[in-house]
Design a protein around this motif. Structure first.
Motif, PDB file in Angstrom:
ATOM      1  N   GLU A   9      32.586  37.317  36.173  1.00  0.00           N
ATOM      2  CA  GLU A   9      32.071  38.274  37.153  1.00  0.00           C
ATOM      3  C   GLU A   9      33.125  39.337  37.443  1.00  0.00           C
ATOM      4  O   GLU A   9      32.839  40.511  37.497  1.00  0.00           O
ATOM      5  CB  GLU A   9      31.702  37.565  38.456  1.00  0.00           C
ATOM      6  N   ASN A  10      34.332  38.870  37.686  1.00  0.00           N
ATOM      7  CA  ASN A  10      35.406  39.853  37.776  1.00  0.00           C
ATOM      8  C   ASN A  10      36.629  39.368  36.998  1.00  0.00           C
ATOM      9  O   ASN A  10      37.027  38.221  37.089  1.00  0.00           O
ATOM     10  CB  ASN A  10      35.759  40.210  39.221  1.00  0.00           C
ATOM     11  N   GLN A  65      30.723  41.663  25.836  1.00  0.00           N
ATOM     12  CA  GLN A  65      30.446  42.639  26.892  1.00  0.00           C
ATOM     13  C   GLN A  65      31.725  42.840  27.681  1.00  0.00           C
ATOM     14  O   GLN A  65      32.531  41.926  27.792  1.00  0.00           O
ATOM     15  CB  GLN A  65      29.379  42.112  27.856  1.00  0.00           C
ATOM     16  N   ASP A  66      31.885  44.023  28.233  1.00  0.00           N
ATOM     17  CA  ASP A  66      33.114  44.305  28.969  1.00  0.00           C
ATOM     18  C   ASP A  66      32.791  45.288  30.092  1.00  0.00           C
ATOM     19  O   ASP A  66      32.238  46.360  29.840  1.00  0.00           O
ATOM     20  CB  ASP A  66      34.150  44.904  28.006  1.00  0.00           C
ATOM     21  N   THR A  67      33.151  44.909  31.319  1.00  0.00           N
ATOM     22  CA  THR A  67      32.862  45.804  32.453  1.00  0.00           C
ATOM     23  C   THR A  67      33.579  47.150  32.300  1.00  0.00           C
ATOM     24  O   THR A  67      33.097  48.161  32.788  1.00  0.00           O
ATOM     25  CB  THR A  67      33.302  45.175  33.799  1.00  0.00           C
ATOM     26  N   ASP A 108      29.479  47.669  30.939  1.00  0.00           N
ATOM     27  CA  ASP A 108      28.573  46.532  31.032  1.00  0.00           C
ATOM     28  C   ASP A 108      28.635  45.932  32.437  1.00  0.00           C
ATOM     29  O   ASP A 108      29.634  46.087  33.148  1.00  0.00           O
ATOM     30  CB  ASP A 108      28.951  45.455  30.004  1.00  0.00           C
ATOM     31  N   GLY A 109      27.569  45.216  32.823  1.00  0.00           N
ATOM     32  CA  GLY A 109      27.517  44.640  34.160  1.00  0.00           C
ATOM     33  C   GLY A 109      28.513  43.509  34.367  1.00  0.00           C
ATOM     34  O   GLY A 109      29.031  43.302  35.453  1.00  0.00           O
ATOM     35  N   VAL A 110      28.749  42.744  33.322  1.00  0.00           N
ATOM     36  CA  VAL A 110      29.698  41.630  33.402  1.00  0.00           C
ATOM     37  C   VAL A 110      30.596  41.654  32.166  1.00  0.00           C
ATOM     38  O   VAL A 110      30.364  42.428  31.244  1.00  0.00           O
ATOM     39  CB  VAL A 110      28.975  40.255  33.431  1.00  0.00           C
ATOM     40  N   THR A 111      31.613  40.799  32.195  1.00  0.00           N
ATOM     41  CA  THR A 111      32.424  40.622  31.000  1.00  0.00           C
ATOM     42  C   THR A 111      32.029  39.308  30.349  1.00  0.00           C
ATOM     43  O   THR A 111      31.926  38.286  31.025  1.00  0.00           O
ATOM     44  CB  THR A 111      33.921  40.611  31.372  1.00  0.00           C
TER      45      THR A 111
END
Lengths: 180, 163
Positions: A108-109, A152-154, A158-161
């Motif tokens: 998430e973060n 995926q990568d914020t 993208d919304g999340v990693t």
């Protein structure tokens, strides 16, 4: 006086910021040293690998976890114990492949990117690629060959990693003869 | 719950070691000589020092003078980064400060004999930059050098550049 007052609570946060900032300085330096992002990604992965093969010892000593019986258990230990211990986050585990040999860690973060924005000219830089190397190196030391990559990568909007991990094989041959 | 905090530290130590060996490895395979590696490590430290001090001092009282700032570096700053204070701070009151750490965290994992003494400087460059960067963001321009005579003790010399 106020200087003294704030210290205790700040200290813990500060020491994780030390890591985040140091990592940032490293990536910046690598971007200066190498001409293209692919080389930087490769270098980060390699450094991560070298950290991973050492980190696993610290992890085993500190965490007291035993042998994992299957890949699902490994996934649990990585997300709930290892990530928690070293980065203070607990990624969720999702998207298991039907064969049970592949899963995703959803962050998430991601503390590594706390102060980071990617400039336009580094669109193919995988900023946190060190993590892939760390996971690969650490698991190799417990006889597991895995493929690790960011899907995926914020940082890239993208919304999340999301880190995808795929089990490749058990490494058997580096056990000394006669030992189980 | 002191454990997670210690774990953080492991990660930083491993990253620092890998930064040093990674840079030297790259230098061996071609571009640049060893002197450049020290500079690069110093520069990275500088950036980190700048960032840390900015975040660290945001709620603190204004510093009285140069000595007050140096004391802050020796106590609060050092404790945050290396989990202990500087053991001895000396000054000639003319802009030279010597910070002595009898058990410097980045050297404690190494053998304490004379055998590896020559490799010590590359493990100190980042920290020299860290001090210089921290001071620079507090408005002090300086030159920071380090010396080791017996591991794991080391001395950092800060020379203030008058502006």
């Amino acid at each position: 006086m106020s200087r003294q007052a704030g210290r205790g609570t700040e200290s813990k946060k500060m020491s994780s910021e030390l890591f985040t900032l140091t990592y940032g300085a490293l990536v910046t330096q690598l971007c200066k040293d190498y001409e293209n992002d692919e080389d930087v990604n490769k270098q980060l992965d390699k450094m991560g690998y070298n950290i991973g093969v050492r980190l696993i010892e610290d992890f085993l000593a500190r965490s007291n976890v035993g042998r994992c019986h299957d890949f699902r258990e490994t996934a649990d230990v990585i997300a709930k114990v290892a990530f928690k211990m070293y980065l203070g986050i607990t990624p969720s585990i999702t998207n298991w492949s039907p064969a049970g040999d592949e899963f995703s860690l959803i962050l998430e973060n991601n503390p590594l990117v706390d102060f980071v924005e990617l400039p336009d000219n580094h669109s193919s830089l995988i900023y946190s690629n060190l993590l892939c190397g760390v996971l690969r190196g650490a698991l190799e030391m417990v006889q597991m060959a895995v493929d690790v990559k960011f899907v995926q990568d914020t940082l890239k909007g993208d919304g999340v990693t999301e880190i995808r991990m795929k089990f490749v094989k058990r490494i058997e041959d580096n056990l000394p003869a006669g030992e189980e | 719950m002191t454990r997670p905090e210690m774990a953080d530290e492991t990660l930083f130590l491993l990253l620092h070691n890998e930064m040093v060996s990674g840079l030297y490895r790259a230098a061996e395979h071609g571009e640049g000589e060893n002197g450049r590696c020290i500079t690069k490590l110093e520069n990275m430290g500088f950036r980190v020092g700048q960032g840390l001090i900015e975040r660290f001092t945001k709620d603190t009282a204004r510093f009285k003078d140069e000595l007050d700032i140096m004391k802050f570096i020796c106590k609060d700053f050092w404790t945050t980064v290396f989990k202990k204070q500087i053991d001895n701070l000396r000054t000639n009151h003319q802009g030279i400060y010597v910070l002595q750490d009898n058990k410097f965290r980045l050297l404690t994992q190494m053998s304490t004999g004379k055998q590896y003494l020559e490799y010590a400087p590359k493990y100190l460059a980042f920290t020299c930059g860290l001090i210089r960067g921290g001071l620079s963001n507090l408005g002090i321009k300086s030159i920071v050098t380090a010396e080791v005579s017996a591991m794991p003790a080391c001395k950092f010399q800060v020379m203030i550049q008058k502006m």
